[in-house]
Scaffold this active site. Structure first.
Site, PDB file in Angstrom:
ATOM      1  N   GLU A  85     -15.556   4.372  10.373  1.00 21.20           N
ATOM      2  CA  GLU A  85     -14.805   4.756   9.180  1.00 21.20           C
ATOM      3  C   GLU A  85     -15.422   4.103   7.935  1.00 21.20           C
ATOM      4  O   GLU A  85     -15.642   2.896   7.905  1.00 21.20           O
ATOM      5  CB  GLU A  85     -13.357   4.285   9.335  1.00 21.20           C
ATOM      6  CG  GLU A  85     -12.491   4.599   8.147  1.00 21.20           C
ATOM      7  CD  GLU A  85     -11.090   4.005   8.292  1.00 21.20           C
ATOM      8  OE1 GLU A  85     -10.964   2.899   8.851  1.00 21.20           O
ATOM      9  OE2 GLU A  85     -10.134   4.657   7.856  1.00 21.20           O
TER      10      GLU A  85
ATOM     11  N   CYS B 278      -6.374   5.347   5.225  1.00 22.36           N
ATOM     12  CA  CYS B 278      -6.682   5.591   6.653  1.00 22.36           C
ATOM     13  C   CYS B 278      -6.605   7.080   6.956  1.00 22.36           C
ATOM     14  O   CYS B 278      -7.167   7.535   7.937  1.00 22.36           O
ATOM     15  CB  CYS B 278      -5.699   4.872   7.562  1.00 22.36           C
ATOM     16  SG  CYS B 278      -5.237   3.273   6.992  1.00 22.36           S
TER      17      CYS B 278
ATOM     18  N   GLU C 112      -1.296   0.461  13.196  1.00 26.06           N
ATOM     19  CA  GLU C 112      -1.949   1.640  12.653  1.00 26.06           C
ATOM     20  C   GLU C 112      -3.300   1.183  12.141  1.00 26.06           C
ATOM     21  O   GLU C 112      -3.385   0.354  11.242  1.00 26.06           O
ATOM     22  CB  GLU C 112      -1.110   2.257  11.533  1.00 26.06           C
ATOM     23  CG  GLU C 112      -1.599   3.649  11.165  1.00 26.06           C
ATOM     24  CD  GLU C 112      -2.324   3.684   9.853  1.00 26.06           C
ATOM     25  OE1 GLU C 112      -1.762   3.218   8.864  1.00 26.06           O
ATOM     26  OE2 GLU C 112      -3.464   4.180   9.830  1.00 26.06           O
TER      27      GLU C 112
ATOM     28  N   ASN D  88      -4.706  -1.572   0.847  1.00 29.22           N
ATOM     29  CA  ASN D  88      -4.690  -0.258   0.183  1.00 29.22           C
ATOM     30  C   ASN D  88      -3.285   0.207  -0.214  1.00 29.22           C
ATOM     31  O   ASN D  88      -3.133   1.013  -1.130  1.00 29.22           O
ATOM     32  CB  ASN D  88      -5.415   0.802   1.016  1.00 29.22           C
ATOM     33  CG  ASN D  88      -4.770   1.086   2.349  1.00 29.22           C
ATOM     34  OD1 ASN D  88      -4.002   0.279   2.848  1.00 29.22           O
ATOM     35  ND2 ASN D  88      -5.074   2.228   2.934  1.00 29.22           N
TER      36      ASN D  88
END
Ligand code: G3P
Length: 493
Positions: A394, A299, A265, A169
């Site tokens: 998610e 995210c 992360e 991303n």
């Protein structure tokens, strides 16, 4: 023409097959096996990347290790000069890099351009801040029983070989956030780009070398996560891993990597709590931006919104209205389009299935919900419940869910029972009440009156629970790339 600088990265065919950098030279993969990079915009083949073999990985890591031994002795300011030149290079070739990013991962022009320019600024900031990293001197007498017999010189030394694994991303930016701090602190980087985004990442590698980086300090290993990634994360010569990606993959890497420093992360499933006194107009705008920018593939995207019934009743029509006003879906190469395709057919299938499952379980589709190939309409779901899959995992797409709660305590309970803990937003006109509530929410960062976001990039950025390990943000990342080395001087008795 800027393109000439990169012609040695691939063969002469159209679409090209790219090479990987083993620390010494740009190489064809020995096995000739390749992975296709498909544009999410039109399903066209952007290029092929080599599937690098284990033997080639071993050789590349050995090259990197050798280069690191010399690099850690290069004065920090000299290392910084190379990084600043790389940043300048990126700015100068921003158009070329932006076009590549659009094709490869389907960002629109402002998003892609922002990724490149933000990366250049980030490199500069790391290079500046690196100069302020320093060790310390400690005296033993502070602890009872030691008098003046001991003194520690605490040096900061690089971890050594850093494995950097970047996601699709932000293939350039979330690579720079790993490579630049590793290099400035004297490490070398074994770099595993995402498959989609890999071509941009190969260019990024070359930019550092064009800026004067000594050979070997970045080795760029392409190939699928299952083959190449698995081998890399458990390689005996890796001294630390920095990774951005899903929580599931993060957990798998942590198990395989064992006892080495990790800076991860991972996914976020970020909530927004809207208090009754919030300015609903600006809240609605933040929710639209937070949920739908880069098609929800961040995210830090807002995934669900909680509030009391009267608040949500008023808010949903406003969010729908602002979505109609602001969000234009289609081919991201067209200037007015700001919601492009999601990264692949597989991801679009997952998103579509989650929407349909939520609907089957009683959620109401207020807006969107339909899909055309990889384009998913901006989707607003009402009457969502915490037990639905869309709330539990998610969903990397343009979908936002609304939940009505009986009390703000109930909202806190729902947020804190999540497996994720990256960021949360609180919307209120009473900042004091916002701070009080922020202290009860178990996530990395709480934003008051804004969508969740990583930047500014010198702020600490971290996730708790399934959302990450360690802390990023310029100074924090630099610290994570080093370890203290205490040398203790002992006065004879
Ligand atoms: O990994 C963080 C990324 O997905 C979101 O970054 O800058 O859009 O908040 P940003």
């Amino acid at each position: 023409m800027p393109k000439d600088f990169f012609s040695h990265l691939h063969d002469k065919k159209t679409p090209p097959t790219y090479k990987f950098f083993n620390g010494e030279a740009w190489m064809d993969g020995a096995s000739s096996k390749t992975v296709e990079v498909i544009s999410p915009i039109d399903n066209s083949l952007v290029g092929r990347i080599p599937l690098v073999s284990n033997l080639e990985i071993d050789q590349a890591i050995s090259n990197a290790k050798k280069a690191q031994e010399a690099w850690m002795r290069v004065p920090m300011i000299e290392r910084g000069k190379i990084l600043h030149l790389a940043a300048d290079w990126m700015r100068e070739h921003e158009h070329y890099l932006t076009a590549l990013l659009i094709k490869e991962i389907g960002k629109n022009t402002p998003e892609a351009k922002d990724e490149i320019l933000r990366s250049a600024d980030m490199i500069d900031y790391f290079a500046h801040e690196g100069l302020h990293v320093k060790g310390e001197e400690l005296s033993g007498e502070a602890f009872p029983g030691y008098d003046q017999t001991k003194m520690a010189i605490v040096e900061k030394v690089p971890l050594g070989v850093i494995l950097a694994i970047a996601p699709f991303n932000y293939p350039v930016n979330l690579s720079v956030s790993k490579i630049a701090p590793a290099l400035i602190t004297g490490n070398c980087v074994v770099y595993k780009p995402p498959t989609q985004g890999a071509i941009s990442c190969l260019h990024l590698t070359e930019i550092f070398y064009l800026a004067g980086l000594p050979k070997g300090l970045i080795v760029t290993i392409t190939g699928g996560g299952a083959e190449v990634g698995n081998y890399l994360v458990s390689h005996k010569d890796i001294n630390g891993i920095t990774f951005t990606g899903s929580s599931q993959v993060g957990k798998e890497i942590a198990v395989k990597a064992g006892m080495i420093p990790l800076l991860f992360e991972c996914g976020g499933n970020n909530p927004a709590v809207v208090l009754p006194d919030a300015d609903l107009y600006s809240t609605a705008i933040e929710i639209v931006k937070g949920a739908f920018s880069y098609s929800g593939q961040r995210c830090t995207a807002i995934k669900y919104v909680l509030g009391l019934k009267p608040t949500i009743d008023k808010l949903i029509p406003m969010v729908s209205q602002k979505t109609k006003e602001f969000i234009k879906m289609g081919d991201p190469r067209i200037p007015e389009i700001n919601l492009g395709p999601v990264i692949s057919d597989g991801e679009a299938d997952i998103i579509e299935r989650r929407i349909l499952m939520a609907k089957a379980q009683g959620a109401k589709i207020i807006m969107g919900g339909k899909r055309k190939e990889r384009l998913i309409e901006p989707t607003i779901l009402d009457l969502v419940r915490p037990s639905m899959e869309i709330m539990q995992i998610e969903t990397f797409g343009p979908v936002v869910s609304f939940l009505r709660v009986e009390s703000i305590e109930e909202a806190v309970k729902i947020i804190n029972s999540s497996d994720y803990g990256l960021q949360a937003s609180i919307f209120t006109s009473d900042e004091g009440a916002g701070i009080q509530l922020a202290r009860q929410i178990k996530v990395g960062t709480i934003q008051i009156n804004s969508k969740p976001q990583r930047g500014p990039d010198h702020f600490p950025f971290l996730g708790v629970k399934g959302s990450g390990v360690g802390v990023q943000g310029i100074r924090y990342t630099l610290e994570a790339m080093m370890r203290p080395r205490p040398i203790v001087l002992n006065k004879p008795h």
